[in-house]
Design a protein around this motif. Sequence first.
Motif, PDB file in Angstrom:
ATOM      1  N   ALA A  13     141.266 -32.789 -21.725  1.00 61.33           N
ATOM      2  CA  ALA A  13     140.237 -33.684 -22.265  1.00 61.33           C
ATOM      3  C   ALA A  13     139.481 -33.053 -23.433  1.00 61.33           C
ATOM      4  O   ALA A  13     138.812 -33.741 -24.190  1.00 61.33           O
ATOM      5  N   ALA A  43     155.143 -38.181 -15.231  1.00 65.02           N
ATOM      6  CA  ALA A  43     155.235 -36.898 -15.914  1.00 65.02           C
ATOM      7  C   ALA A  43     155.752 -35.831 -14.960  1.00 65.02           C
ATOM      8  O   ALA A  43     156.604 -35.015 -15.324  1.00 65.02           O
ATOM      9  N   ILE A  94     149.928 -32.916  -7.871  1.00 65.67           N
ATOM     10  CA  ILE A  94     149.453 -33.673  -9.035  1.00 65.67           C
ATOM     11  C   ILE A  94     148.558 -34.841  -8.629  1.00 65.67           C
ATOM     12  O   ILE A  94     147.448 -34.979  -9.129  1.00 65.67           O
ATOM     13  N   LEU A 130     149.356 -35.485 -19.749  1.00 68.57           N
ATOM     14  CA  LEU A 130     149.081 -34.123 -19.279  1.00 68.57           C
ATOM     15  C   LEU A 130     148.321 -34.229 -17.960  1.00 68.57           C
ATOM     16  O   LEU A 130     147.680 -35.237 -17.683  1.00 68.57           O
ATOM     17  N   PHE A 131     148.403 -33.156 -17.142  1.00 66.26           N
ATOM     18  CA  PHE A 131     147.673 -33.163 -15.879  1.00 66.26           C
ATOM     19  C   PHE A 131     146.221 -32.800 -16.176  1.00 66.26           C
ATOM     20  O   PHE A 131     145.926 -31.654 -16.509  1.00 66.26           O
ATOM     21  N   PRO A 132     145.293 -33.762 -16.054  1.00 65.49           N
ATOM     22  CA  PRO A 132     143.927 -33.521 -16.544  1.00 65.49           C
ATOM     23  C   PRO A 132     143.153 -32.493 -15.722  1.00 65.49           C
ATOM     24  O   PRO A 132     142.190 -31.934 -16.214  1.00 65.49           O
ATOM     25  N   HIS A 133     143.583 -32.252 -14.471  1.00 65.49           N
ATOM     26  CA  HIS A 133     142.839 -31.317 -13.627  1.00 65.49           C
ATOM     27  C   HIS A 133     143.328 -29.886 -13.805  1.00 65.49           C
ATOM     28  O   HIS A 133     142.869 -28.981 -13.122  1.00 65.49           O
ATOM     29  N   LYS A 134     144.292 -29.695 -14.712  1.00 60.17           N
ATOM     30  CA  LYS A 134     144.823 -28.353 -14.937  1.00 60.17           C
ATOM     31  C   LYS A 134     144.595 -27.961 -16.388  1.00 60.17           C
ATOM     32  O   LYS A 134     144.607 -28.811 -17.277  1.00 60.17           O
ATOM     33  N   ARG A 161     136.673 -31.073 -12.230  1.00 58.53           N
ATOM     34  CA  ARG A 161     136.974 -30.199 -13.370  1.00 58.53           C
ATOM     35  C   ARG A 161     138.020 -30.852 -14.261  1.00 58.53           C
ATOM     36  O   ARG A 161     138.965 -31.463 -13.791  1.00 58.53           O
ATOM     37  N   GLY A 162     137.798 -30.708 -15.558  1.00 59.84           N
ATOM     38  CA  GLY A 162     138.731 -31.310 -16.516  1.00 59.84           C
ATOM     39  C   GLY A 162     138.404 -32.756 -16.834  1.00 59.84           C
ATOM     40  O   GLY A 162     139.010 -33.342 -17.706  1.00 59.84           O
ATOM     41  N   PHE A 163     137.450 -33.340 -16.100  1.00 60.79           N
ATOM     42  CA  PHE A 163     137.115 -34.750 -16.335  1.00 60.79           C
ATOM     43  C   PHE A 163     135.734 -34.919 -16.949  1.00 60.79           C
ATOM     44  O   PHE A 163     135.325 -36.024 -17.222  1.00 60.79           O
ATOM     45  N   GLN A 187     150.912 -40.046 -14.439  1.00 61.50           N
ATOM     46  CA  GLN A 187     150.869 -38.698 -13.870  1.00 61.50           C
ATOM     47  C   GLN A 187     152.083 -38.462 -12.985  1.00 61.50           C
ATOM     48  O   GLN A 187     152.712 -37.414 -13.040  1.00 61.50           O
ATOM     49  N   TYR A 190     140.906 -27.516 -21.119  1.00 62.36           N
ATOM     50  CA  TYR A 190     141.392 -28.651 -20.344  1.00 62.36           C
ATOM     51  C   TYR A 190     141.857 -29.737 -21.324  1.00 62.36           C
ATOM     52  O   TYR A 190     141.329 -29.831 -22.440  1.00 62.36           O
ATOM     53  N   GLN A 207     143.903 -35.038  -8.060  1.00 64.49           N
ATOM     54  CA  GLN A 207     143.166 -35.948  -8.936  1.00 64.49           C
ATOM     55  C   GLN A 207     142.503 -37.060  -8.139  1.00 64.49           C
ATOM     56  O   GLN A 207     141.421 -37.535  -8.494  1.00 64.49           O
TER      57      GLN A 207
END
Lengths: 315, 297
Positions: free
Chosen positions: B154, A199, A214, B107-111, A295-297, A196, B152, A218
């Motif tokens: 994921a 990137a 970033i 990739l940024f997983p929280h975005k 979120r996103g996880f 991360q 997202y 997280q």
Amino acid sequence: MSTVSGDRPGPIKARPVRHPWRWVAIAVIAVLVAMMVSSFVTNEKWDFPFAFEIMQQTPVIQGLWAGTVLGTVGSMVLGVGLGIVLAVMRLSDNPVLRGVAFVYTWFFRAIPRYVLLALIGVGVGFLYSQISFGLPFGEQLAGAIGIDTTTFTFFTLDWNAFSSTIWAGILGLGLSEAAYMAEIARAGILSVDRGQTEAAQALGMPPGRTMRRIVLPQAMRVIVPPTGNETIAMVKDTSLLIAIPIINELFFQAYNFGQRGFKILPGMVAATLWYLVVCSILMVGQYYLERYFGRGFGAVPKKAKQELTKIGADH
Amino acid sequence: MTASTSDAPLVHAVNVSKSFHGNEVLKGIDMDVATGEVVVLLGPSGSGKTTFLRCINQLETIDGGRIWVDGDLMGYDDRGGTLHRLTDKRIAAQRRDIGMCFQRFNLFPHKTVLENVVEAPVQVKGMKRKAAEARAMELLQQVGLGDKPSAYPAQLSGGQQQRVAIARALAMDPKLMLFDEPTSALDPELVGEVLKVMRDLATRGMTMIVVTHEMGFAREVADRVVFMDAGVVVEEGPPSEVIGNPKHHRTRAFLSRMRQEEQAHAEAVVASVTGNTEALADAPGDGGDDGARDTAG
């Protein structure tokens, strides 16, 4: 038994596995609860009506807001903020910053909160009745060149006046909390994949922004559950403010009320009930925070969450 | 080397060396890449090709030699022959014009997908969010993901994630794109969609340095193939020569190994499509046929 349509098996209608021990457990617990309720009703020393009365007294409500709630919020804000700074310092390339963060954590984790609060309330005031903010060695410097010795002093704090306010309590609890939060935040930052950072770097982001935009968001996913734990622990630790001494605080006020009526127990019950209410509200807040940072996880697996809570609870 | 002229190479690397804990990974690499050129780095694992790629944008520091990108000496300021290490901020500024795609996408997983692509233009270039979002949507369309801006990472397949990563890098309008084994972590059936986007990028004139094991891509798209082994450039030239008619025995050995793996790979894919488990069982090697096994079952 499943019904068979033609020669191909149909839908499954199986009998579930029986759990006889569950029923045994329910019976045992029911008996225990009944005993407890009966004691509440028959033992008049509980005196719940008086406890409810104490809960609604103005000084108790004031102690709840100005002592317990403000103390918790204030010391957690200070603790989380300073803790994240310490964690970033601990992980920095600069050996001086790393050392400072390490010594800080070592020192403040070793001091019991009660002792720290007593030191702030009584000890510091004994050593330094006033604390001045200005140029280092400003007084000596001004004296040497023959001008007013307060020329280089920008701001003076009367410690003895300060140390009886809630802010002294927030300072003490916050400094102590920061040491624990530093460890939690460090674990959170380290949990974020190195890729991360790479990137973000490859996109031309400078290090500070990479951390803020970033890595930290997280890391929060890992940081929030133990922080909820810390917050709930802090609600209870505000009862230590009496060491300063600060009396405008929930437990002292409730206890005091009971004592005055020669009914100590209802005072304790009143405080206990208020602590239960505050902690229940915090648990709801924690749920939503975890959902936001997760979120996103997908959902955080229950097992992992328990592990994290354990890590946070080990002091 | 101060200003770049049209005939000066975009990437100019001279005698680049790099060690990890006393283990010399790069032993004096020289490489020039012209604007618009597509260079494929081939070589066995441990040959230093990924390390060299990461040195170009300073994700790794180099121990010796110099790398210039578009006339800028990477990582250092040359003041009359004395090198001064640049601050992290200035190195970050040097990286802005160099896009990079990683093996694991990162990739940024929280975005969301759109937020991933918009992040750098807004945060680094200071672009207005509206404009950045419009540009991001164009790029997502270009990589075939115009319908996924609010997903997202994921929720996407590996191939889709890598295409978002390409769009994210392109959002900074880079002069140079670095690809570090962009298809190695993908299931076989997803490799094609990523290679298609990269091929498309090459035809648009993007300068690209690609570390890959995809020989088909190297043959079709590369202007030049560089074969590396044990930290040195063994041989380089147009793909027809290096892949079609290798001079060096190490290149030949590597290519024949790759051909075997590719064949096994192809058989696994065929097996996955036809459901012929016998062919799958016969296929030697284990390079990436896991995905095929999934679909075969």
